[in-house]
Design a protein around this motif. Structure first.
Motif, PDB file in Angstrom:
ATOM      1  N   UNK A 132       0.838  -1.205   0.000  1.00  0.00           N
ATOM      2  CA  UNK A 132       0.000   0.000   0.000  1.00  0.00           C
ATOM      3  C   UNK A 132       0.871   1.253   0.000  1.00  0.00           C
ATOM      4  N   UNK A 133       0.413   2.269  -0.669  1.00  0.00           N
ATOM      5  CA  UNK A 133       1.103   3.570  -0.706  1.00  0.00           C
ATOM      6  C   UNK A 133       0.523   4.419   0.430  1.00  0.00           C
ATOM      7  N   UNK A 134       1.009   4.130   1.632  1.00  0.00           N
ATOM      8  CA  UNK A 134       0.470   4.795   2.813  1.00  0.00           C
ATOM      9  C   UNK A 134       1.588   5.370   3.674  1.00  0.00           C
ATOM     10  N   UNK A 135       1.183   6.237   4.586  1.00  0.00           N
ATOM     11  CA  UNK A 135       2.143   6.846   5.482  1.00  0.00           C
ATOM     12  C   UNK A 135       1.576   7.012   6.877  1.00  0.00           C
ATOM     13  N   UNK A 136       2.469   7.369   7.792  1.00  0.00           N
ATOM     14  CA  UNK A 136       2.104   7.607   9.186  1.00  0.00           C
ATOM     15  C   UNK A 136       2.771   8.905   9.630  1.00  0.00           C
ATOM     16  N   UNK A 137       2.046   9.684  10.430  1.00  0.00           N
ATOM     17  CA  UNK A 137       2.590  10.900  11.030  1.00  0.00           C
ATOM     18  C   UNK A 137       2.299  10.841  12.518  1.00  0.00           C
ATOM     19  N   UNK A 138       3.005  11.648  13.288  1.00  0.00           N
ATOM     20  CA  UNK A 138       2.708  11.711  14.724  1.00  0.00           C
ATOM     21  C   UNK A 138       1.486  12.616  14.872  1.00  0.00           C
ATOM     22  N   UNK A 139       0.336  11.998  15.112  1.00  0.00           N
ATOM     23  CA  UNK A 139      -0.945  12.704  15.113  1.00  0.00           C
ATOM     24  C   UNK A 139      -0.998  13.845  16.133  1.00  0.00           C
TER      25      UNK A 139
END
Length: 174
Positions: free
Chosen positions: A83-90
């Motif tokens: 998957x072309x996904x990402x994570x950030x510090x919410x």
């Protein structure tokens, strides 16, 4: 006379012990100051380019994507490395812990660009950092590089083409 000397010696011993005990008493410790919650400094603003960096994750970090489980009640959703996904510090984002959930970001490193959908929280990420799946990171730099300087901007999520991410789910009704 020996009794008087013994009494004086005992009295001196008691005074010495009381002095030691009193000196050993510590002053009450001040209560620790409560830790300040970090003030969110980032916003999801479309079209604003931001300098930052990207890293990558895979394996067990793909399980239980935060935007699904915590927000939508669909904790069974596990991301796939393709998957072309990402994570950030919410917690860096104004508007609540999940403000960036399901938004898309165009990430550029040099002449290479990709679009990813944010579906996870990266508690260890710094402001302006997006953690990517390995397959997304590889489109910007080799995995062994580990970290790549990038610019990113939030964009409208594409609806056509080779989209490799899950659709935004509907919240479960309880």
């Amino acid at each position: 006379m020996k009794f008087a000397q013994l009494a004086i010696l005992l009295m001196a011993l008691v005074i010495a012990l009381l002095t030691i005990v009193d000196a050993g008493k510590s002053k009450p410790k001040p209560k620790p100051k409560p830790k300040k919650k970090p003030n969110p400094t980032q916003t999801v603003r479309f079209g604003k380019k931001i300098s930052g960096k990207s890293t990558w994750f895979n394996g067990h970090d793909l399980k239980g994507a935060a935007c699904y489980g915590n927000l939508m009640g669909n904790s069974h959703v596990n991301a796939a490395d393709s998957w072309m996904i990402g994570a950030v510090h919410m917690k860096h984002y104004k508007g609540g812990d999940r403000t960036a959930c399901f938004e898309c970001a165009k990430i550029t490193a040099g002449k290479r660009s990709i679009v990813v959908r944010i579906i996870d929280d990266c508690a260890g990420c710094a402001p302006n950092q997006i953690d990517l799946t390995a397959s997304a990171f590889k489109k910007l730099a080799p995995l062994n590089q580990g970290v790549v300087k990038t610019t990113y901007e939030f964009v409208r999520c594409p609806t056509k083409g080779n989209i490799k991410w899950p659709k935004s789910p509907k919240p479960k009704s309880h």
